[in-house]
Enzyme design. Sequence first.
Site, PDB file in Angstrom:
ATOM      1  N   CYS A   1       0.738  -1.118   0.001  1.00 37.50           N
ATOM      2  CA  CYS A   1      -0.088  -0.001  -0.068  1.00 37.50           C
ATOM      3  C   CYS A   1       0.982   1.148   0.082  1.00 37.50           C
ATOM      4  CB  CYS A   1      -1.073   0.174   1.220  1.00 37.50           C
ATOM      5  SG  CYS A   1      -1.985  -1.617   1.347  1.00 37.50           S
ATOM      6  N   ALA A   2       1.616   1.364  -1.138  1.00 37.35           N
ATOM      7  CA  ALA A   2       2.774   2.338  -1.129  1.00 37.35           C
ATOM      8  C   ALA A   2       2.545   3.763  -1.396  1.00 37.35           C
ATOM      9  CB  ALA A   2       3.606   2.017  -2.533  1.00 37.35           C
TER      10      ALA A   2
ATOM     11  N   PRO B   1       1.450   7.628  -0.151  1.00 39.30           N
ATOM     12  CA  PRO B   1       2.071   8.720  -1.320  1.00 39.30           C
ATOM     13  C   PRO B   1       3.461   8.289  -1.538  1.00 39.30           C
ATOM     14  CG  PRO B   1       2.027   9.796   0.998  1.00 39.30           C
ATOM     15  CD  PRO B   1       1.332   8.442   1.224  1.00 39.30           C
ATOM     16  N   GLY B   2       4.386   7.234  -1.016  1.00 40.11           N
ATOM     17  CA  GLY B   2       5.553   6.946  -1.553  1.00 40.11           C
ATOM     18  C   GLY B   2       6.831   7.256  -0.395  1.00 40.11           C
ATOM     19  N   GLY B   3       6.398   7.900   0.830  1.00 40.83           N
ATOM     20  CA  GLY B   3       7.803   8.024   1.241  1.00 40.83           C
ATOM     21  C   GLY B   3       8.265   6.875   1.794  1.00 40.83           C
TER      22      GLY B   3
ATOM     23  N   CYS C   1      -0.999   3.675  11.287  1.00 38.59           N
ATOM     24  CA  CYS C   1      -0.863   4.795  12.216  1.00 38.59           C
ATOM     25  C   CYS C   1      -2.255   5.055  13.131  1.00 38.59           C
ATOM     26  CB  CYS C   1      -0.766   5.882  11.188  1.00 38.59           C
ATOM     27  SG  CYS C   1      -1.962   6.269   9.865  1.00 38.59           S
TER      28      CYS C   1
END
Length: 456
Positions: free
Chosen positions: A234-235, A237-239, A368
């Site tokens: 579940c990538a 926004p890519g951080g 989170c």
Amino acid sequence: MRTKMNNFSTIPTFHFQDQEVACHFTKLNQYQHLKDNLSQPPRFTTLRCNTLKENAGEILKKVNSELTATKSGHSFKAALHPVLTDLIVITNSGPVHREPVSKEVIVDRLCGMAVLRGSDVFASGLLAMSPSICRGDKVSLYVDLSSTCLRGSLPPYKFKKVYLGNGTSHFNRHEVFSSSTTLSGIGISVEEPLYISPKLNNFLPDLVFPQNLPSCICAHVLDPQPGETVLDMCAAPGGKTCHIGTLMQNSGVLIALDKAKKKMDTLKSNLLKSGCTIAQVYCQDASKSVQDGSSNDSPGVLGSPPYRPETFDRILLDAPCSALGQRPSLSNPITMKELSSYPPLQRKLLIAAVKLLKVGGVLVYSTCTFTSSENEGQISWLLGEFPNIQLESQGKFHLNKESDRCSQFPGCTLSNEQLSLLQSFHPAFIPPTASCMLSPNIDTIGFFIAKLRKFR
């Protein structure tokens, strides 16, 4: 203790808008302390260094130089984290006493959270303004807690609003609400915030990535190696995807999946900016990314999903969740129906992760949020469902030792030994500021991390 400012409290205690949800969480130990901590931003800003571009020591020098050059009137000092050596830590301060002015600007809940963490207000975030506001005027910022303010509304405002500080308007009111042109850029520069932290808009974008400390820990716990085949389920926004590619030194195969089409551009943009060249990005529901026995599609990992079972050396599942750990948060509209929708989805993703993981491979599961049904409860279910999956130590990256306290929460059936292997950043257990010198390892967003390994 919370001070009063001209009938405005600095920051009110967090609350759930849905009464059923509020009653559900009232049963938690330290509930009042949880609400107090959720309403306040972390006392630290953290930036992950892009070590594909430059070493962390040189990036730190540039960060401190940039902070010194910033004409904010505030003094900041950055330092490298002693364990996460690619993470820069900056100490914030506040709350600060401010005097509201007569001209008011209203922003929505999410924009208000960003302001409390040091952001200016972009033009698109402006909900309402006093009728006499002109370009260059000093204004007071308020967040609409009720989510009922209509764009372009005029005072008097009857909804519940909370004071966020003062700033300078970059537009006249009629430009914002009467113009046929969609405005962009900064709408309000926030010069007098309640909490003092560095402004990060376009802050050394090629060298640092604003990232909460637990998010940075995830990739370190995963420990991806150059040449491996790694999946980020579940990538967006890519951080974390960028971080994984950096730790792999741009060598190997990195597959980044996310089912949200609207997030694809941001994911690809962050990867491009970071210099990560090994990532293959696909818009795909990761729970449906496992090849069944009858399929002849995708002969190997190099290509689009679905993938054969036992394809990946390491998998990160930063699962969709209720996101209750986000700080600051003044209110949350989540309902019990929404809250209960996440565990079934997370289990589908966990089942797919176990199937895709090689024997001997590592799975890191993170959220989170702080609900046991999404965290400890999911690990308890996973271990019972798959006897060949075992918890593992997170080693030196187990920075928060509050995990054993999670046993106080209902629904947790893990042993004390198993709980000790989990890393839980729970907002209820952040000590009061005055009682100790807070650490960035503790005073951060709510988060959960589990490291697991697959055996035969």
